[in-house]
Design an enzyme around this catalytic site. Sequence first.
Site, PDB file in Angstrom:
ATOM      1  N   GLY A  83       0.823  -1.215   0.000  1.00  0.00           N
ATOM      2  CA  GLY A  83       0.000   0.000   0.000  1.00  0.00           C
ATOM      3  C   GLY A  83       0.852   1.257   0.000  1.00  0.00           C
ATOM      4  O   GLY A  83       1.962   1.275   0.538  1.00  0.00           O
ATOM      5  N   ASP A 207       0.427   1.769   8.460  1.00  0.00           N
ATOM      6  CA  ASP A 207      -0.183   1.059   9.593  1.00  0.00           C
ATOM      7  C   ASP A 207       0.646   1.162  10.868  1.00  0.00           C
ATOM      8  O   ASP A 207       0.142   0.906  11.960  1.00  0.00           O
ATOM      9  CB  ASP A 207      -0.373  -0.429   9.243  1.00  0.00           C
ATOM     10  CG  ASP A 207      -1.282  -0.620   8.044  1.00  0.00           C
ATOM     11  OD1 ASP A 207      -1.950   0.350   7.644  1.00  0.00           O
ATOM     12  OD2 ASP A 207      -1.321  -1.731   7.497  1.00  0.00           O
TER      13      ASP A 207
HETATM   14  P1  FBP Z   1       0.509  -2.101   3.734  1.00  0.00           P
HETATM   15  O1  FBP Z   1       1.380  -0.910   4.011  1.00  0.00           O
HETATM   16  O2  FBP Z   1       0.729  -3.203   4.704  1.00  0.00           O
HETATM   17  O3  FBP Z   1       0.593  -2.544   2.347  1.00  0.00           O
HETATM   18  O4  FBP Z   1      -1.004  -1.667   4.027  1.00  0.00           O
HETATM   19  C1  FBP Z   1      -1.490  -0.393   4.045  1.00  0.00           C
HETATM   20  C2  FBP Z   1      -2.990  -0.410   3.904  1.00  0.00           C
HETATM   21  O5  FBP Z   1      -3.387   0.914   3.658  1.00  0.00           O
HETATM   22  C3  FBP Z   1      -3.798  -1.002   5.058  1.00  0.00           C
HETATM   23  O6  FBP Z   1      -4.020  -0.081   6.094  1.00  0.00           O
HETATM   24  C4  FBP Z   1      -5.071  -1.393   4.369  1.00  0.00           C
HETATM   25  O7  FBP Z   1      -5.773  -2.429   5.040  1.00  0.00           O
HETATM   26  C5  FBP Z   1      -4.581  -1.888   3.040  1.00  0.00           C
HETATM   27  O8  FBP Z   1      -3.372  -1.198   2.783  1.00  0.00           O
HETATM   28  C6  FBP Z   1      -5.562  -1.646   1.924  1.00  0.00           C
HETATM   29  O9  FBP Z   1      -5.051  -2.203   0.783  1.00  0.00           O
HETATM   30  P2  FBP Z   1      -5.521  -1.896  -0.699  1.00  0.00           P
HETATM   31  O10 FBP Z   1      -4.737  -0.727  -1.169  1.00  0.00           O
HETATM   32  O11 FBP Z   1      -5.117  -3.114  -1.437  1.00  0.00           O
HETATM   33  O12 FBP Z   1      -6.980  -1.606  -0.678  1.00  0.00           O
END
Ligand code: FBP
Length: 553
Positions: A83, A207
Amino acid sequence: MEISELQKARYEYKPKLPASLSLALDEIAVKEGGPTEALSDREEFKKIFARTYGKPVVAFSKGGEGRKLSRRALRVGAILSGGQAPGGHNVIAGLYDGLKAGNPDSALFGFLDGPGGLVDGKHVELSAQAIDAHRNTGGFDIIGSGRTKIETPEQFAASLETAKKLALDAIVVIGGDDSNTNAALLAEYFLEKGSDVKVIGCPKTIDGDLKNDFIETSFGFDTACKTYGELIGNLARDAGSAKKHWHFVRLMGRAASHIALECALRTKPNVCLISEEIEAKALSLESVAGSIVDSIVKRAVKGDDFGVVLIPEGLVEFVPEIKRLIAELNDAVSGDAADEGLSLEARLEGLSSRVSAESMRALRAMPADIAGEFLADRDPHGNVQVSKIQTEKLLVGMVEARLRELKKQGAYKGKFTPQTHFFGYEGRCAFPSNFDADYCYALGFGAFALVAAGLTGYISCARNLTAPAAEWEAGGAPLTMMMNIERRHGAQKPVIKKALVDLDGRPFRAFAALRDDLAVHSRYVFPGAIQYWGPPEVSDDVTATLRLERGGE
Ligand code: FBP
């Protein structure tokens, strides 16, 4: 392409570097500490990471004993993984500037759309213009990101093939716990195959759950929480002005409640749920909803029919009966096409023989649209997509039901008008705060220094982050020392340990000490928008979480 005045002005911002990385490169010495250990299963780790295990922590400092940075031209590939998190572009800019300072003939490549770009060999060479057009800006758009995990022998072999074709000296993986676990495995794999390609990680995730003795915070957490803090403060001000809405805000963060907790410390809402506490106390969903009802009833007595509730997105996974429901659904229901077109009632009927009576009761007690979300599309592993469940609506439904009962009993005379929100994407690509701009640039520059020092299987770190940037302690820590063995998809796997909210930690205790008062009174704090210029206490402040964890008030 038209750009905003802020974007133009941010291009000119010069990120602050730790003093040890601001030196002429020949003056930097890489000092080594003693050997390190994994968090558990050390014998197992020695076997899995035969070539990279036990390496020392390293720190950059001025002169003296220690490795020197190579000044030969280097070829490095960067990957943005998972993300988006504010500051990713600055990691790449710091890495680029370090490489070019080391030797103008060095080259930086970007793998496109995440780790998949490495596997498939999709890349671009990053030019000075491309870097300059992304300095101090949010987003990962310079090369894109993706969630491919490098898992299969074919993917590992293809990654090595790409590295060989590009004659790379190193790969820098910018990602969260899973991506850095991947970085550690790649570093080991390359050595095992006789390759000299180094692999260095950088700690990214809004996160905030990639955190330990060497990583005081992951980048992006600061900006994302400040962005959500601004929005929550605005909602709180609206609530107190209009005096007619209860705002239920779900916040991203996956399993960890760091974002919700930080937002609570910044804005002082009436209620903030912390998943880790709910799990520790084995609280039922009903008692969680009950704690919100208590606040609503008490505030209604004062005539305050408004308020703010913060909910971490992972909450449902921590409530025992829902945890069980999710586990049973993951086993029992495919969520496949056979169910398509059936009414919810028909799907529930079909389910009753496959899940426990308790789980059926939990499902039937939910509003129909939420129950539908539990039965809807699955992730690629066939699991319920917990982050897509609208917990805020689930709780509103339960709260409304309870308030109706209390009204009948004459125990509640207020008016409950809920508004639901989900904040996540709003904060992931914001212009990085000065903290994230500086921190990320230092991590990127530090990643270059680790590569130039000939190290592999390390993560770039900067510590002492509540001090001015010049006093940050930059260096690297071996990834294996952050790892333990966990069960993932039915197998024991070496993984970097996720940091959940520590219920004995100072951030949680600071919030817990306030919450009885906050549940009744309006003590909202309005943090306002991130400031990029102005008094340092406004423009360079850090999160309350970091400040409290580092011993501040
Ligand atoms: P990571 O940094 O672990 O990739 O996650 C960040 C995040 O924003 C989480 O808070 C959320 O659950 C997830 O990514 C959402 O993912 P996506 O962009 O696939 O909807």
